[in-house]
Motif scaffolding. Structure first.
Motif, PDB file in Angstrom:
ATOM      1  N   MET A   1      77.989 -12.661  32.226  1.00 45.28           N
ATOM      2  CA  MET A   1      77.750 -12.291  33.620  1.00 45.28           C
ATOM      3  C   MET A   1      76.330 -11.798  33.855  1.00 45.28           C
ATOM      4  O   MET A   1      76.024 -11.225  34.886  1.00 45.28           O
ATOM      5  N   LEU A   2      75.448 -11.997  32.865  1.00 37.35           N
ATOM      6  CA  LEU A   2      74.055 -11.591  33.027  1.00 37.35           C
ATOM      7  C   LEU A   2      73.381 -12.471  34.073  1.00 37.35           C
ATOM      8  O   LEU A   2      73.480 -13.699  34.028  1.00 37.35           O
ATOM      9  N   ARG A   3      72.703 -11.853  35.002  1.00 36.13           N
ATOM     10  CA  ARG A   3      72.035 -12.608  36.046  1.00 36.13           C
ATOM     11  C   ARG A   3      70.684 -13.137  35.583  1.00 36.13           C
ATOM     12  O   ARG A   3      70.070 -12.592  34.670  1.00 36.13           O
ATOM     13  N   GLY A   4      70.216 -14.200  36.253  1.00 35.00           N
ATOM     14  CA  GLY A   4      68.904 -14.748  35.955  1.00 35.00           C
ATOM     15  C   GLY A   4      68.909 -15.718  34.783  1.00 35.00           C
ATOM     16  O   GLY A   4      69.945 -16.011  34.181  1.00 35.00           O
ATOM     17  N   GLN A   5      67.713 -16.193  34.443  1.00 33.25           N
ATOM     18  CA  GLN A   5      67.551 -17.194  33.390  1.00 33.25           C
ATOM     19  C   GLN A   5      67.111 -16.594  32.057  1.00 33.25           C
ATOM     20  O   GLN A   5      67.115 -17.270  31.034  1.00 33.25           O
ATOM     21  N   LEU A   6      66.727 -15.325  32.050  1.00 33.09           N
ATOM     22  CA  LEU A   6      66.250 -14.675  30.837  1.00 33.09           C
ATOM     23  C   LEU A   6      67.395 -14.021  30.068  1.00 33.09           C
ATOM     24  O   LEU A   6      68.409 -13.640  30.651  1.00 33.09           O
ATOM     25  N   THR A   7      67.224 -13.876  28.764  1.00 27.52           N
ATOM     26  CA  THR A   7      68.218 -13.184  27.948  1.00 27.52           C
ATOM     27  C   THR A   7      68.157 -11.689  28.219  1.00 27.52           C
ATOM     28  O   THR A   7      67.211 -11.175  28.840  1.00 27.52           O
ATOM     29  N   ALA A   8      69.151 -10.963  27.750  1.00 27.91           N
ATOM     30  CA  ALA A   8      69.162  -9.511  27.901  1.00 27.91           C
ATOM     31  C   ALA A   8      67.946  -8.886  27.233  1.00 27.91           C
ATOM     32  O   ALA A   8      67.317  -7.967  27.782  1.00 27.91           O
ATOM     33  N   THR A   9      67.583  -9.380  26.059  1.00 26.46           N
ATOM     34  CA  THR A   9      66.412  -8.859  25.347  1.00 26.46           C
ATOM     35  C   THR A   9      65.138  -9.112  26.138  1.00 26.46           C
ATOM     36  O   THR A   9      64.271  -8.233  26.237  1.00 26.46           O
ATOM     37  N   GLN A  10      65.019 -10.299  26.701  1.00 28.10           N
ATOM     38  CA  GLN A  10      63.832 -10.626  27.491  1.00 28.10           C
ATOM     39  C   GLN A  10      63.759  -9.777  28.756  1.00 28.10           C
ATOM     40  O   GLN A  10      62.673  -9.319  29.149  1.00 28.10           O
ATOM     41  N   GLN A  11      64.890  -9.556  29.388  1.00 33.20           N
ATOM     42  CA  GLN A  11      64.897  -8.734  30.596  1.00 33.20           C
ATOM     43  C   GLN A  11      64.551  -7.285  30.265  1.00 33.20           C
ATOM     44  O   GLN A  11      63.760  -6.646  30.967  1.00 33.20           O
ATOM     45  N   PHE A  12      65.135  -6.779  29.185  1.00 32.63           N
ATOM     46  CA  PHE A  12      64.860  -5.385  28.813  1.00 32.63           C
ATOM     47  C   PHE A  12      63.387  -5.180  28.491  1.00 32.63           C
ATOM     48  O   PHE A  12      62.827  -4.107  28.762  1.00 32.63           O
TER      49      PHE A  12
END
Length: 321
Positions: free
Chosen positions: A56-67
């Motif tokens: 359910m993560l939004r966007g095209q980036l991974t969680a690591t990339q977003q963080f």
């Protein structure tokens, strides 16, 4: 990479930070209480990882990339450096918000957009002490913003069209669904419609026509089922063979009759209100454990609804989500 500064690391500030990094913006999260912004960033990391695991993560980036796009600050000057957009998320106090924007304006360039998350304070009040009000607006989210994507863009009487356009583009890029109010009004659109529903629901329970449990079912199993996908205008348009005008010919007088029967604004703290409070507490006790559990249930349901709405989008939809 463009930078957005989020002022305030509470629930709404954290939610905005997550939304903005999902769209690829670098986010600087600030709180005037030392250590709170850093604590919020730690919590956000956990949430991003959980969302990714649940798909359910939004966007095209991974969680690591977003963080990696997120940083915390206790110093306002550093938090504002390089930002083109500032989203204020402090608590709902006019004086506090006015003070925040006075300080922010002193520290940023003249073209930086100043946006407030206020849910009920009109822009002309919030930004009354700002000198350049043409770059100011309200961007009011619906709680919780990560799952409920609507955001109301409310202009100050002096807000430039380019500021509204840029803010609309930012919200669209990060996957929110922005709506533009043409001018400011107390409560904006969401809370005015919500207040009307609350008032009539409260009156019907208080006057003995229906129970607390059943009035909630009227919305969750009735009106809310279709309103999750189409609004009241389209609902009426589809509920008559020849559309909206035909609907009004059929039902307009009945609606007018009902509207004239509505009672006065309820007193939410009267002696009669006590029984409503007790009925709600009997269904859901108002202690931290029960409220937290129901809030988690709400968010899980909203996640599921968000997934369903995304899957139901017509092919060829240009959403960035």
């Amino acid at each position: 990479m463009e930078i957005i500064s989020v002022i305030g690391s509470g629930m709404i500030g954290r939610s905005w930070a997550m939304v903005f990094v999902s769209g690829g913006y670098r986010v600087k999260l600030y709180d005037n209480q030392p250590g709170l912004a850093a604590k919020a960033v730690t919590e956000i990391r956990k949430q991003l990882e959980e969302l990714e695991e649940a798909h359910m993560l939004r966007g095209q980036l991974t969680a690591t990339q977003q963080f990696a796009l997120l940083s915390s600050f206790d110093d306002l000057t550093q938090a504002l450096q390089g930002a083109f957009f500032v989203q204020e998320c402090v608590f709902e106090s006019l004086e506090v918000k006015q003070s925040v924007f006075q300080e922010v304006e002193r520290l940023v360039e003249g073209e930086v957009i100043l946006s407030s998350s206020t849910s009920c304070l009109v822009p002309s009040s919030v930004f009354s002490k700002v000198e350049k009000r043409s770059r100011c607006l309200v961007s009011h989210p619906v709680n919780p913003p990560y799952y409920v994507k609507l955001v109301e863009l409310v202009p100050h009487p002096e807000t430039a069209d380019t500021v509204m356009d840029t803010s609309y583009a930012v919200m669209t890029k990060v996957g929110q669904v922005p709506v533009r109010l043409k001018k400011e009004i107390d409560g904006f659109a969401v809370n005015r419609v919500q207040a009307a529903i609350i008032a009539e629901s409260w009156r019907m329970v208080q006057d003995g026509f229906i129970s607390v449990k059943d009035i909630d079912l009227v919305m969750s199993e009735g009106l809310g089922m279709r309103y999750a996908f189409i609004g009241p205008m389209e609902t009426m348009h589809l509920n008559a063979p020849e559309g909206l005008q035909d609907y009004m010919k059929r039902y307009g007088e009945g609606i007018r009759r009902l509207l004239t029967s509505f009672g006065p604004v309820p007193d939410f703290f009267s002696e009669g209100a006590t029984s409503i409070y007790n009925d709600v507490y009997e269904l859901i006790p108002n202690d931290r454990q029960h409220l937290s559990a129901r809030t988690e249930r709400r968010d899980q349901l909203l996640r599921g609804l968000a997934r369903l709405k995304k899957e139901a989008e017509p092919k060829g939809n240009t959403s960035t989500e």
